[in-house]
Design an enzyme around this catalytic site. Structure first.
Site: not given
Length: 844
Positions: A431-433, A486, A503
Site C-alpha cells: 500500500n502506497e510504497d 496500490s 488513490h
C-alpha cells in the site's frame, strides 16, 4: 494405527511483566488467543485504552517485554507417533522454551510455526511451556540504528516499524492509536500423529462455455514413516451431497486426483448470481483405518483483470466468469487494535453489512494483517470479492537477507493458507510504497529489469514487490492476478489516471478540491478516496466520559481523531457547504451529511463512467470500518453502526440506478454569484446482464415551495443497456433568468410499473438554502413483532433524512432525500411496536 489428535491450548495460561521475576507476579490469562492489553484489562491492571485519554496511560505497555507460561501435561503418545507444538501466530519477537530449553525463536507475527517436541515430552507428567515476548518497539528502533545507510522514508508511525514484521498500524496511523500488542494472538495446540495431511489445495479450470469444469485436487502428507499402505480418499460435495470420489496413492508425499464436473454451479459475486461453494475433502487412510481428514470449501469461477489499450489509456477492471464487474466497495483495516477480540460472528456481521450496502469488493489494506480464515470464509459465503494487499504500507522497506527470508516464508505461509478462497481475486504487493518512493525521490528505473540492481538501489523494497512476491504467487496460486502495489500502473507515476489503480486524495488531503467534482478526479480504478465524519453520538458517548467534553472541538474528541490537520479540513468542508453548528449532535450530523454527499458524488460519477469503455473499473472508498471508537473516514463505525454515507453508497450501487446532475458552479471562485445558466445530465446505470425497458421522469421542484417550476420531462420505453450506462439527457439547460427559484432536479426510474430508483440533485451550496417548514410527515405503516414500516411524505424537498442507528436494528434505507409527490417507506427490522425511532434532516 492412531488417529491424528489435536489438543487446543487455550486455558491455564499465566503472564507477567518480564522484569518482575517474583512468583506472585504471574497473573491469569482468561483465554488464549489474546494479547497483553486484553489480559491486563482482565486483571484490572489497565483501563480500557479506547476510552478518553486512556491510550496515553497505556503507553507504558508498549515499552515492556512480557512472559506467558503454561503447565503442559504429556498427552497420550501412541507408539510410532510424534508430538508437534503448533503456533498459528506469535506477536512478534517470541522465544519459546519448554522446560527451560529454547525450542523456537520467532520474529514475524504473520508466520505460523511447528515444533517437534516428541523427545522433550518423553518424560511423563508436567512440563513448563514459557514464551518470552520481547518489546517490538525497542527492537525495531535497535534494528533501524543498525542500518543507518538505509533511507527510512515513510508515512505514518515510527519509520523503525519497517524493520519488523508486525502489523504496521500498531505503531499508530492517521485513524488509529499506538497500541503495541504482544502475545499469543492466534491458536496454539499440541498435535499427536503418526501421519497427517499437511495441506489440501486445488487447481480449477473452467471451460469458456461454462459447460464443464476440471478440478485437480492435491494433498501434502507429513508422516513418520510413509509407506505404500497409505491412501488418500478424495470426495467432492455440493450442498452436502457427494458428487464424486477418487482415491490416490501418495507419491513423493503428494497425492493428487482429477474430477470432471459437468454443468458446474459457479461462484458469483452477490448480485450477479449465487456464491456457490463445493466442498473438497481428503481422508488419509492406512489399511482400513482413518488417520486424518481435512476439508475446504472451494468455488468454481474464473477471475481476470482486464488491462488493454483504449481511448482513455489502459483499462483496469475485473471480469468474473466472463462478465465485466464494476467493483464498488470499500477498503478494510483491521476491525480492532486487539486482534484476538474479533470473533467469526463479528467478521461475518461486517461482510453482511457490505452485502446490505450492495458493495461487491473489499480491499484488505497492507498495513494491517492477513485476516482470520473466518473473514475470507464470510466473503466466500456471501459473494464479496477480495483485493488482498501484502502487509507492507507507506514505506521504503529494508531488505536484509534474513528479513527477505522471513518475508518469503510469510508470503508462502499466507498464500498457501488463503489460495482456496474463490473470493480472493487479486494480490497487491503493498500500500502506497511507490508513492513514498516518489515523495522521497528514491531511485525507480522501470526499464531496469535486473532484480539484483534493485537491491543495491536506495529503493530496495522494489525487489519484494516485483520479484519475491510475484514468484511466490506464480508458484502457489498462478491463476490469481498479482499487482505490484496500490496504487501502481506499469511503472508510471502513481497519480497517472490513465493506467492501473489510483488513490485519489485531492479531496480531503492534497489540494482539497470540492467534493462536487470528485468524478472528474478519478482514474481507471479508484482504490482509495474518502471523507471524514464523526461517528454516531452513541459511539461518542462510549469514549467521551464527561459531559463537559461533549462539544465539537473538545480535547478528547480531537485526541480521538488522528488525522493530520483534521480540524482545518473538517471545518473547510463544513463551512463551504453547510450552515455550521456548535451543539455536538447537530455537528455530528453535519459532518455525516458532508461524507454522504462526497461518497455519492464520487460513486455516482465513476459508476456512470463504467459505461464509457470501462473508463472507471471500480471504486473502493477509504474506509469501511474502524479499529477503535474514533472519528475517521469509516462509513460504518467501530460498533458496526452505519453512517449516512453507507446508505448513500448503497443507493448509487443499486443494480439499476438513475442519476441526475447539474454542472458544478464554483461559488467560492465566483464570490457566491449565481450562474446564469446550468447544464444538466440524466442517465441510468445498470449492472444487470439483460436489456431493460423503463420509464424515466425528471421534475423541477422549488426548494422554497415544493411546487414544480417547469414542465416535467418524461421518457417512456427507455431501452436500458445491459452492464453499462444509458445517457438520456446530455445537454439539458436551466435558464436561471426564467427559473429563478432554487430548485431540485428529482429523477425517478420505473421498471415494470414500480419505482426502481431515485436521485435528487440539489442547488449548491446547501448553506444558501432555506430548509424551514418542510411539512415532513413520518408515520407508522404495517408492523409485526420485530419489523416496523415507516411511511414518509413531505410538502417541500427534504435533504438527508437520517434515522437513529440503534444496536440490534436494521434499516432498509436512511440518509434519504424526500420530495413532494413521491412518498417513500423505510422498513426497520428488530424494532418492537412500542418503540419509537428518532430522525433528523438538514435544517431541522
Amino acid at each position: 494405527m492412531a488417529m491424528f489428535t489435536s489438543h487446543i491450548l487455550s486455558t491455564g495460561w499465566y503472564f507477567r511483566d518480564s522484569e518482575d521475576s517474583s512468583p506472585e507476579a504471574w497473573m491469569p490469562v482468561p483465554e488464549v488467543p489474546s494479547v497483553v492489553h486484553q489480559d491486563l484489562q482482565a486483571n484490572g491492571r489497565l483501563e480500557n485504552p479506547y476510552v478518553g485519554f486512556n491510550e496515553l496511560d497505556a503507553r507504558w505497555v508498549n515499552e515492556k517485554s512480557w512472559a506467558y507460561r503454561k503447565i503442559l501435561q504429556t498427552p497420550a503418545i501412541p507408539a510410532g507417533s510424534v508430538v508437534v507444538l503448533a503456533f498459528d501466530g506469535l506477536d512478534t519477537f517470541a522465544t519459546v522454551k519448554l522446560d527451560d530449553t529454547i525450542i523456537l525463536e520467532s520474529n514475524n507475527m504473520f508466520q505460523a510455526h511447528r515444533v517437534d517436541v516428541t523427545k522433550a515430552l518423553e518424560t511423563e507428567g508436567e512440563h513448563v511451556l514459557e514464551i518470552e515476548f520481547d518489546c517490538a518497539l525497542l527492537r525495531a528502533q535497535e534494528l533501524r540504528k543498525q542500518d543507518p545507510n538505509h533511507k527510512w522514508a515513510s508515512f505514518n508511525g515510527d519509520p523503525a516499524r519497517m524493520s519488523v514484521r508486525k502489523a504496521q498500524y500498531h505503531w499508530g496511523w492517521d485513524w488509529g492509536p499506538v497500541l503495541m500488542t504482544a502475545g499469543i494472538w492466534r491458536e496454539v495446540r499440541l498435535e499427536v500423529y503418526s501421519a497427517r495431511l499437511a495441506d489440501l489445495w486445488t487447481d480449477i479450470g473452467l471451460d469458456s462455455n461454462h459447460e464443464s469444469a476440471h478440478v485437480s485436487a492435491f494433498t501434502e502428507l507429513d508422516a513418520v514413516n510413509l509407506d505404500s499402505s497409505y491412501k488418500v480418499n478424495f470426495t467432492l460435495s455440493f450442498e452436502g451431497e457427494e458428487i464424486a470420489r477418487e482415491t490416490a496413492t501418495p507419491k513423493d508425499r503428494i497425492a493428487t486426483v482429477d474430477f470432471d464436473i459437468p454443468q458446474p454451479r459457479l461462484w458469483w459475486p452477490h448480485g450477479y448470481g449465487n456464491p456457490n461453494l463445493y466442498e473438497i475433502a481428503a481422508t488419509l487412510e492406512k489399511g482400513q483405518d482413518e488417520v486424518h481428514k481435512i476439508a475446504k470449501k472451494i468455488g468454481i469461477r474464473t477471475a481476470e483483470v482486464i488491462q488493454q489499450p483504449d481511448k482513455h489509456g489502459k483499462s483496469f477492471f475485473f471480469r468474473i466468469n466472463g462478465v465485466d464487474i464494476f467493483c464498488g466497495g470499500s477498503c478494510w483495516i483491521p476491525a480492532d487494535n486487539l486482534l484476538p477480540s474479533i470473533d467469526a460472528e463479528r467478521y461475518r456481521k461486517w461482510i453482511e453489512l457490505m452485502v446490505a450496502g450492495r458493495q461487491i469488493m473489499v480491499r484488505v489494506w497492507g498495513g494491517g494483517c492477513y485476516e482470520d480464515d473466518s473473514f475470507y470464509q464470510a466473503c466466500d459465503d456471501l459473494g464479496v470479492l477480495v483485493w488482498q494487499d501484502f502487509m507492507f504500507g507507506c514505506g521504503n522497506y529494508p531488505t536484509w537477507p534474513e528479513l527477505l527470508e522471513s518475508i518469503e516464508q510469510e508470503a508462502i505461509y499466507n498464500v498457501r493458507r488463503l489460495r482456496h478462497h474463490p473470493s480472493i481475486v487479486l494480490y497487491a504487493g503493498n500500500n502506497e510504497d511507490y508513492q513514498v518512493q516518489e515523495s522521497a525521490g528514491l531511485t525507480y528505473n522501470y526499464e531496469d529489469k535486473n532484480p539484483e540492481n534493485w537491491l543495491k538501489s536506495d529503493f530496495p523494497a522494489r525487489y519484494i514487490y516485483e520479484k519475491l512476491l510475484p514468484d511466490v504467487i506464480q508458484e502457489l496460486s498462478p491463476r490469481t492476478f498479482y499487482h505490484p502495489g496500490s496504487p501502481w500502473g506499469d511503472g508510471k507515476v502513481t497519480s497517472d489516471p490513465t493506467v492501473g489503480d489510483l488513490h485519489q486524495w485531492n479531496v480531503w488531503h492534497g489540494t482539497q478540491e470540492k467534493y462536487q467534482i470528485f468524478d472528474t478526479l478519478g482514474g481507471r480504478f479508484n482504490s482509495e478516496f474518502g471523507m471524514e465524519a464523526f461517528p454516531h453520538l452513541s459511539t461518542i458517548n462510549y469514549f467521551v466520559e464527561h459531559e463537559k467534553d461533549k462539544y465539537p472541538q473538545s480535547h478528547v474528541l480531537d485526541f480521538h481523531n488522528k488525522a493530520d490537520g483534521h480540524e482545518r479540513r473538517i471545518a473547510t468542508y463544513l463551512v463551504e457547504n453547510l450552515r455550521t453548528a456548535t451543539d455536538l449532535e447537530t455537528y455530528v450530523y453535519l459532518t455525516q451529511v458532508v461524507q454522504a454527499e462526497t461518497m455519492m458524488f464520487g460513486y455516482r460519477g465513476w459508476r456512470r463512467q463504467w459505461g464509457d469503455e470501462r473508463h472507471c473499473g471500480g471504486a473502493l472508498l477509504w474506509q469501511l470500518n474502524d479499529c477503535w471508537p474514533t472519528i475517521s473516514w469509516a462509513i460504518v463505525d467501530y460498533f458496526l453502526r452505519p453512517k449516512p454515507a453507507f446508505y448513500a453508497v448503497a443507493r448509487v450501487l443499486n443494480p439499476v440506478a438513475v442519476g441526475v446532475r447539474r454542472e458544478h458552479h464554483d461559488w467560492s471562485i465566483t464570490h457566491a454569484q449565481p450562474p446564469k445558466t446550468s447544464k444538466f445530465e440524466l442517465w441510468v446505470a445498470s449492472s444487470l446482464q439483460k436489456e431493460l425497458s423503463g420509464k424515466v421522469e425528471l421534475r423541477f421542484l422549488s426548494v422554497d415551495t415544493g411546487h414544480e417550476i417547469r414542465e416535467r420531462i418524461v421518457h417512456e420505453d427507455v431501452k436500458i443497456v445491459p452492464n453499462g450506462t444509458t445517457n438520456i439527457i446530455t445537454d439539458g439547460v436551466i435558464d436561471h433568468t426564467i427559473d429563478t427559484e432554487p430548485h431540485v432536479l428529482a429523477a425517478r426510474l420505473w421498471l415494470d410499473g414500480d419505482i426502481a430508483a431515485r436521485d435528487v440533485d440539489w442547488p449548491q451550496p446547501f448553506k444558501y438554502l432555506d430548509f424551514a417548514d418542510r411539512g415532513l410527515e413520518v408515520s407508522r405503516g404495517s408492523e409485526t413483532a420485530d419489523q416496523q414500516t415507516f411511511k414518509i411524505s413531505t410538502q417541500k424537498p427534504v435533504k438527508c433524512l437520517v434515522f437513529e442507528e440503534r444496536d440490534g436494528i436494521r434499516l432498509s434505507d436512511s440518509a434519504m432525500d424526500i420530495v413532494p409527490g413521491d412518498d417513500q417507506t423505510v422498513t426497520v427490522t428488530g424494532l418492537r411496536p412500542e418503540e419509537t425511532l428518532k430522525y433528523k434532516f438538514l435544517g431541522q
